[in-house]
Every structure is written in structure tokens, then in C-alpha cells.
Design an enzyme around this catalytic site. Structure first.
Site, mmCIF file in Angstrom:
data_model
loop_
_atom_site.group_PDB
_atom_site.id
_atom_site.type_symbol
_atom_site.label_atom_id
_atom_site.label_comp_id
_atom_site.label_asym_id
_atom_site.label_seq_id
_atom_site.Cartn_x
_atom_site.Cartn_y
_atom_site.Cartn_z
ATOM 1 N N TYR A 193 66.430 73.016 45.951
ATOM 2 C CA TYR A 193 67.066 74.304 45.644
ATOM 3 C C TYR A 193 66.493 74.844 44.335
ATOM 4 O O TYR A 193 66.187 74.081 43.427
ATOM 5 C CB TYR A 193 68.585 74.146 45.521
ATOM 6 C CG TYR A 193 69.306 73.950 46.850
ATOM 7 C CD1 TYR A 193 69.912 75.018 47.495
ATOM 8 C CD2 TYR A 193 69.367 72.694 47.448
ATOM 9 C CE1 TYR A 193 70.568 74.844 48.702
ATOM 10 C CE2 TYR A 193 70.023 72.512 48.661
ATOM 11 C CZ TYR A 193 70.630 73.592 49.286
ATOM 12 O OH TYR A 193 71.281 73.422 50.474
ATOM 13 N N GLU A 194 66.419 76.164 44.231
ATOM 14 C CA GLU A 194 65.777 76.761 43.058
ATOM 15 C C GLU A 194 66.572 76.532 41.777
ATOM 16 O O GLU A 194 66.069 76.719 40.676
ATOM 17 C CB GLU A 194 65.520 78.262 43.267
ATOM 18 C CG GLU A 194 66.769 79.103 43.428
ATOM 19 C CD GLU A 194 66.460 80.513 43.942
ATOM 20 O OE1 GLU A 194 65.352 80.761 44.417
ATOM 21 O OE2 GLU A 194 67.356 81.357 43.858
ATOM 22 N N SER A 195 67.827 76.091 41.912
ATOM 23 C CA SER A 195 68.605 75.736 40.719
ATOM 24 C C SER A 195 68.093 74.453 40.076
ATOM 25 O O SER A 195 68.576 74.078 39.014
ATOM 26 C CB SER A 195 70.070 75.569 41.097
ATOM 27 O OG SER A 195 70.205 74.629 42.156
#
Lengths: 265, 247, 265, 247
Positions: free
Chosen positions: B49-51
Site C-alpha cells: 500500500y502507498e502508505s
């Protein structure tokens, strides 16, 4: 050395009219309490910076604090659009909002460049998109070794950065963990910085995955327990998903929003 | 079991993910599909995930890209600059999963503005997020989007994420390393780029859907593959797991 | 997915004649056991890469494995010079050693560029020094926004990276902590990688300050308990400072070194 | 208490560090001096080591730049790229502490090669390490080095770390942001750059040292400040703490 101060005092020192200021947080640890204090203090003409402007930025924009938004994704995560943001962009209400728009990779690298004391960063980004045509802060740069052309983004230097963290010690060293986003970079990219924390403790016992900001790169620390609500602070609180859904209703209507705003003041 | 067209779309998207693949996941339908895949045929699917969470194994559907369950169950949590620079950019990700507000004939995606011009848009959308670089750098891109005439347009109003531009050779000229949108999964069927023209072509229908409906909901003169297939309906297991996830 | 294999097999797969290979470690976690296996396997013509080539590189150079060294600081930390390194540079024994020399900041950024899939990195570095005159891998680049001239360094792409870590799980996910140096970057900059570990465990329980390399970016994991000796593995072993002192004597003399080398084979 | 000239040098170096300063520390004498300072007058001195440890408070003298005691006692441990990019490069460090194999009239430092040419050196030294960027980016640099004619040369054989080049204006022209070597502490006394010419000038002697000795051990025609001072000898406390540290 960071000064530990009450929230109102810390915000008054750190965030000033006309500032380029980031309230960072990637879904997690969003500094709502500090942002609401900025609304109460009536700050104006802010250039608001954030990768993921969400409900807090919708509130700041609706309250008329902002002149410009620098961002890469503006929405209500998991819910939909930001109505105050849309109203400002599409109708100039309560005042026009200038936009500078990037991709996440571009914004992240702009923070990295500023945190590193460099005027720009290099990435493979934006290629083929219509984004570079809309801002002067995206350009190209040629590799002096291979001749390859890459994308350059200008450093994102901030007057002020505001973030929320789980803890600080009494010296003002700050500790945050869970999803840590670009908070460290934002603080290091800023001339002035404020960290609101869930609690001030005697000692920061080490935590897996924790980012620690030494006291000497932080200007102010303010205790603000629950200060990330309706977002969350990992191991302290959970996200109030209902509020995000409710915000869709509150923010759709200018009057309804004005009512909400009165509650903040 | 009965199922909705959205369920069919999600199941089809999940099936597109092979076991062991590394998948860059956006929130919403892509995340649902990826988590469904991990619980059915692709136990070793790696979710990024881009987080900044790498290898998350959420025991429930994450409600946002930054849901705490992602950090709690990840093999590694890194900062946002690192996730883009060390993990996405060098081409380490097999599949990028994207949504779209508008998608055009050549797989270009718009999530920025619709109508008007950029400074005075008809509708202001959330913007790019991680998508432009996901579209550029993943080995391949899967787009999951409901098929409507408004969304499937001849040419997007704004290129937020580059697909094939206006045809063959453009990705290569721009130096984009990933293969681009290789698969578009909708609530009606599946589209793939023609290997020669790069135009999106209808290659499969979901069960019970006819070509006329798909063409009706497409804003360009949609080509249909000679060997048009029909997908398998969701199995009971797929539906059970999906409903467990999303309830 | 990483393959868990015996050390000799893993080294044979990962390190090949003529490779550009880094055995990284910043005082801590230096992969001595893997390096000695490379000596045993008689590898030749290696371009050895490391920020801080120390005793292990003195051994590899003295054993005739290396053709070239790319580095930023070559010494016996806390003791003095590397005699096999000096003998190779000053006298070409046992074979000439080509040097490519950088600063730490330059080397670190060269690794970062390669790990990031970029052909170069930008820094404020080397300015005014005599280093750029000695290599083509340092150049200048102009900021497209400010016109400022900065330093560019070429990406340091590796055929192979070898590092030591405290633990891996049975899937081949790797965990290291303490001083973590540039090990992550080296692994990500390499086409092939090997991580030797103190132990393979069922589960990697989270540790403060740990760096985790997911299995799918590691090619081989090999158990090598004590494999960092005489350097150390934080929470597993302490540095054998006496060996570093003893090395000064062993390495001063070619015959004495040859004797030591026999003990490795 | 009696003391050696090396002890005097270390004590003088420690005294140069003000309480609360942030100090980038190399191993050896600089590390000894910084740790002495932290135990005497500068309790809040922040020690940053290039191995990535920020705010280490070692309870014994670290034996190397990567000693485990640094990680165990640090406020924060970061990777090596970060320590150079986020912490050193932007000018966050007050004082950089460097050693030298050769130091010249204008504060340039050589730790690379002596004699011969670069490809065929007389003596091959360890090289640059972190020094070039420490010398460039710290607000000021303190050099600690034993004073010998071999080390104190008219012009270094190789510029590993830039001081003032060959005189005033050069740092500014090169865009170097730090003030450069503002203090050189030797076993004989203290040198500082002349504000106009940037040439290193003897500004203080350690107790019991005379100017003639210093000039004898300097490879250029050393200028002596008009107001030449004499340092205070080490106090008993300083010596006790220092010997405790180094025994």
C-alpha cells in the site's frame, strides 16, 4: 531544544498569516486539534500543503484560512469528495483557491529535497501526464552519465510544519509509530515546527517501527490528547469512520458547514 | 448463489492476481479484490500500500489506505518517500491496481477534472495520488472500473495517468518501463489492449451480459475480439469470502 | 521468494567471477563468513564495493580475489591501516588493485540511486576536493529551477550484494537492527543478493529500530551463526577488538598473511 | 596533576564544544574529546556519528564509529544515507570534528595519499570517509591533529576536505555553506584562520610550550597572533574524567 507549551501558544508561534504550512499525516496521525486552533486564531492567506488533504483541509478551506493548496490527492478517504474544497475551486467560495497539483511520488520527493537541503529532487514521474503543464515546479533534468532525461521537482520548503505524534519526552524528543508517512520530512523541510502529542512522558521507551524526531529539530511540542480525532493515533485511538461519513453531509451545504464552524470557535 | 455485477467485477479482478505476485493496491475495489484473492487462490499475494506497508495481511478489509491494521500485519512498514522511491519506481511491483473516473480508448486515466478547463473545471476530482507512477512503473496495470458511457470516453479530459497515449510506441518513446494497462475489468466484462494498436478491445463478457450492452456503455466505437470469451460466474466460495470481507 | 540454502551453495549462486559485489556493513554486521567462503571458492576479478572496506576486504584483496575497489574509507577501524590493501595499491601484490574512490555521502547516494532505479543522485558533495578528478562517476548537474550547480554521482549498480543480519524467518524475510548502515540499499541495488543470518526463526517478532527486507527482494538466505566475527551482531555477539589489533600484525607480512589464508581454505 | 601533551590537546578540544551544540563526531581523538565535553561542561552536547546514531550517550568510549553502545543509547538511529542527506547536508550540525594526516596553511585536509601521484602514491591513506561533506556542511569545523612538520604543510598533496582553498572568497564561490575550519587544536596550541587572509595563525599556546617549538613543527612560515594567549592547563576533574574514559 523544543519548547513544551499549551496548544494555543504553540500554534500562535508556529503558524502565521501568509505561511506555507503543511499539516501532514497519511490517514493516520492527522493534526486536527492544531488545525482547529489555526481556525480559531483566524489565520489567513495560508498556502496549505499536504499530500492527502482530507477533512481537516476541507475545514480550513471552508473557514477561509487558505489562499492556495499544494497537494497530490484531495478527497474524503473511503467516502468521496471534499465539498468545501470543490466549492472553493468551482465557485470561489468563501474565497478562490489556487491549486498546485502533483502526484504522491512528486510531493514525497519535494519534501525529501527540502529536508535534504537540496533545491530539487529527481524521479521517474509525471511522464506523459497533463500535470507538468499546470505548474512550474515540475521540469526535466538530464543524467550527466547516461544522457537519460528524468523528471525534476522543486524542493518543497515550508515556513511551518505541524504534525501529530503519540509521545514526546520532557526534553521535547518526539516519537511516532504505525504509518509514519512523510511527517519526518515535513518537519525537516520547515523553518518552524509544531508537534502535538497524545502525551508527554518521562522516557520514550523504544518501539518497533518508531520514527524519533530529536528535540533540537522541533520548535514546539504541545500536549493534545485525542488531537488526531477523527483520524487515529496508533495504539492510542481508532479512526472515527462515522465522522468521515457524517462530514459528507455536514460539508455539502454552506449553512450546515457554518454551523459546524461555530462549534469550533 | 445470486450475485451482483459489482461482485462479479471484484471476483474477476481477484482472479487476475496470480499467487506470489507483488501487488500495489489502492483503496476501494482494488483493495477488496486483492484481499479476496489472498483469501482464495493467491495465499502468497504480496500487498503493498502507498502508505508504506509492505506485505500486509489484514484480517479484515482496511477502511483506508492508512488503516492501522495494515501497519500491524505488515512484514515491513516504511515511510512514504521510500515506498515510492525504493519499491515502486525501480519496477519491483508486478501488478498495479487502479481505479478511474474516466478511462479512454487507449487506457489513459483521468482522476483530476471533468469538463471545463483545468482552472475552471466542471467537476473537480481528487487528483492523482500515487496513480501516475503506478501506471508508469508497475510491470503491468489492472484497471477496475464500472462501465458507463460517461466513464469510458474516446479521449480523457485530463491525462492523470498515462496508458498508451494515442497508440503504439508512445510508452517506449517516453521511457516508461512498465507494460501499462494490460487488463481492464468492469462490471460487464474484460477489455485488453490490442497488441498492435494498443486500443482497448472487449475480450470477455461476464455471464449474462451481451455485447450490445457493453457497446452502449462505451463512449467510443468498441471493438470486440474475434475469440470473445465468457467468464466463469463467481463460485460460492468466492462469494462467501467476499461477503465476509465487505459486510 | 528467498531460497534458504547452505552457505557454500548460496555463495556459489550469488557471487561469480568478474562480479561487481558489495559485502556491506558499517562496523556492525560485516559478512565475514560469506567473504571467507568467497575466498575458498577462489573467486577472481571481483570489483569489490564498500563504503568502509576493512579487515574482510584486506583479506579478499590479499587472497587475490579483487581487481578493483570502489570505496570511501579503507582502514582498520580504531587500529590503523590495511596492509594488504596498501601492498596491492603501492606494490601491485598479489595483483594490481584499481581504485575508485568517493566520500561516504557520495557512496551512500550512489547506493540510493541504484536502489531507486535512477541513473544518478544529486548531493552537495566533493566540492573543492581533488576526488572528482580521479573518476568519471562524479559530475555536476544544474538545478532546473534555481540554476544552482550541484554534484551528481552515478548509480552504483551491483551484480551481487552480500550482507549479514540477525534473523530470517522460514519464508526468507530478513530482520536486522542496531546500526543498519546501507545494507538495505545495497541489497536493493543488486541483481543477486545473499543474506547470512545468525539464526532462522519461526517468526520475526518486531524489534525497535529493525530494518526488514521482504523475502521477495532477497535471493538467498544462509544460516551462519557468528558469521560477522570479528565484527558483531547486535544482541547476539560483541566485537572482537583483539582480532582487529592482531590483524595489524598478521597482515603486515606477506608470509604471515599466507599462513592465515591457509587456515581459511 | 601531571598530564601529557595529548591529554592537553584532548581537553582543549573538549572545551571548544559549547553545551547544547550538535556535534558530528569522528572516531579517535574527536570522539574522546566530545565524550569528555559531555561529561564535564557540556552535558547537553548532542553527538551525531556517521553510522547513523543521533544523540548517543555512550557510558564508555565507543571503540569504533559503529560501536553497539552508540545505537543502544541514541535518541534515534537512522540509516547511513539519511544521516548524510537529512542531517549533515542541510546544515543542521553546529560543529564537525575532523582529524588530518596533512593539514595546510589554508586549512585544507588530506587523508588520501602522501607523496608520488594519486595512482602511484608514496603512502596510501584510508581516504575521505565522511570528511569532505563534514568540512563543507557543518556550521564550523574543528580540526584536532598532532603538530608535526610532516603533517603541517604549505600545501596538502591531495585535497580530501576543502578548508579555505588558497585564500579568501573560495568557499563562498564554491557555494559551501559552512564557515569551514575555524579552530585547529594541536598538542602544542591553537590555530585559527585570519579573518582576512584565511591563513591559519597561531592564536594560543598550551601551557609550557613556546612559539619556537610550534614554528619548528610547522611546514610553513607560521604567523603568530598579536594577542597570543596561553591556555589553561587541564583541571584535575578534566584529567580524572578523561583517564576514566580512556583507560
Amino acid at each position: 531544544m523544543a519548547t513544551i507549551a499549551p496548544l494555543s501558544e504553540a500554534v500562535a508561534h508556529v503558524v502565521r498569516d501568509g505561511d506555507t504550512v503543511a499539516f501532514e499525516g497519511f490517514t493516520h496521525l492527522i493534526p486536527f486539534a492544531a488545525g482547529h486552533e489555526v481556525i480559531r486564531q483566524g489565520r489567513r492567506d495560508l498556502t496549505l500543503v499536504r499530500m492527502t488533504p482530507d477533512v481537516l483541509y476541507d475545514q480550513l478551506i471552508g473557514a477561509g484560512c487558505a489562499r492556495k493548496l499544494v497537494f497530490s490527492w484531495g478527497g474524503n478517504p473511503g467516502v468521496g469528495s471534499l465539498h468545501r474544497f470543490r466549492d472553493a475551486v468551482q465557485n470561489g467560495w468563501p474565497r478562490p483557491l489556487e491549486l498546485e497539483e502533483h502526484s504522491h511520488a512528486g510531493m514525497a520527493n519535494r519534501y525529501v529535497a527540502a529536508a535534504s537541503g537540496l533545491p530539487f529532487a529527481v524521479l521517474r514521474g509525471y511522464t506523459g501526464t497533463d500535470l507538468p503543464a499546470q505548474t512550474a515546479n515540475i521540469a526535466s533534468v538530464t543524467c550527466p552519465f547516461t544522457g537519460e532525461v528524468l523528471t525534476a521537482v522543486a524542493a518543497l520548503e515550508l515556513d511551518a510544519a505541524v504534525v501529530h505524534a503519540q509521545r514526546a519526552d520532557r526534553h521535547g524528543n518526539v516519537q511516532l509509530w504505525g504509518i509514519t508517512g512523510v511527517q519526518k520530512e515535513a518537519v525537516l523541510a520547515a523553518t518552524r515546527s509544531l508537534v502535538t502529542v497524545e502525551e508527554v512522558v518521562d522516557e520514550l521507551e523504544p518501539r518497533p517501527g518508531a520514527v524519533v524526531l530529536p528535540s533540537w529539530v522541533v520548535d514546539y511540542v504541545a500536549e493534545a490528547p485525542g488531537g488526531a480525532h477523527p483520524s487515529y493515533a496508533h495504539d492510542y485511538s481508532v479512526r472515527d469512520n462515522d465522522f468521515y461519513v457524517a462530514w459528507d453531509e455536514i460539508s455539502r451545504d454552506r449553512d450546515r458547514f457554518a454551523q459546524w464552524l461555530e462549534g469550533v470557535a | 448463489m445470486n450475485y451482483s455485477s459489482d461482485e462479479m467485477m471484484t471476483v474477476a479482478a481477484a482472479r487476475a492476481l496470480r499467487d506470489g505476485a507483488v501487488c500495489f493496491v489502492g483503496i476501494g475495489l482494488p483493495s477488496t479484490a486483492a484481499n479476496l484473492a489472498r483469501r482464495t487462490h493467491a495465499e502468497n499475494l504480496v500487498l503493498v500500500y502507498e502508505s508504506g506497508t509492505i506485505g500486509a495481511k489484514p484480517d479484515r478489509l482496511p477502511l483506508s489506505i492508512g488503516d492501522g491494521v495494515l501497519a500491524d500485519t505488515a512484514v515491513s512498514v516504511v515511510g512514504v518517500p521510500e515506498i515510492f522511491n525504493y519499491w515502486l519506481q525501480p519496477g519491483r511491483i508486478d501488478v498495479g491496481f487502479l481505479g478511474a473516473a474516466q478511462l479512454d480508448r487507449f487506457g489513459n486515466i483521468n482522476t483530476t477534472v471533468i469538463g471545463g478547463d483545468y482552472r475552471h473545471p466542471g467537476v473537480r476530482l481528487p487528483g492523482a495520488g500515487g496513480a501516475p507512477e503506478i501506471a508508469a512503473s508497475c510491470r503491468e496495470v489492472v484497471v477496475v472500473v464500472r462501465q458507463t458511457k460517461r466513464a469510458f470516453v474516446e479521449r480523457v479530459d485530463f491525462v492523470t495517468s498515462f496508458g498508451f497515449g494515442s497508440g503504439p510506441g508512445e510508452r517506449e518513446e517516453l521511457g516508461l518501463r512498465g507494460a501499462g494497462p494490460q487488463l481492464v475489468i468492469t462490471d460487464l466484462g474484460v477489455l485488453r489492449p490490442d497488441p498492435d494498436t494498443r486500443e482497448l478491445v472487449l475480450t470477455a463478457l461476464h455471464p449474462g451480459v451481451d455485447v450490445a450492452t457493453v457497446r452502449e456503455r462505451t463512449g467510443w466505437d468498441l471493438r470486440v475480439a474475434d475469440d470473445l470469451g465468457v467468464g466463469e460466474p463467481p463460485t460460492d466460495r468466492e462469494l462467501t469470502v467476499l461477503r465476509e470481507l465487505t459486510r
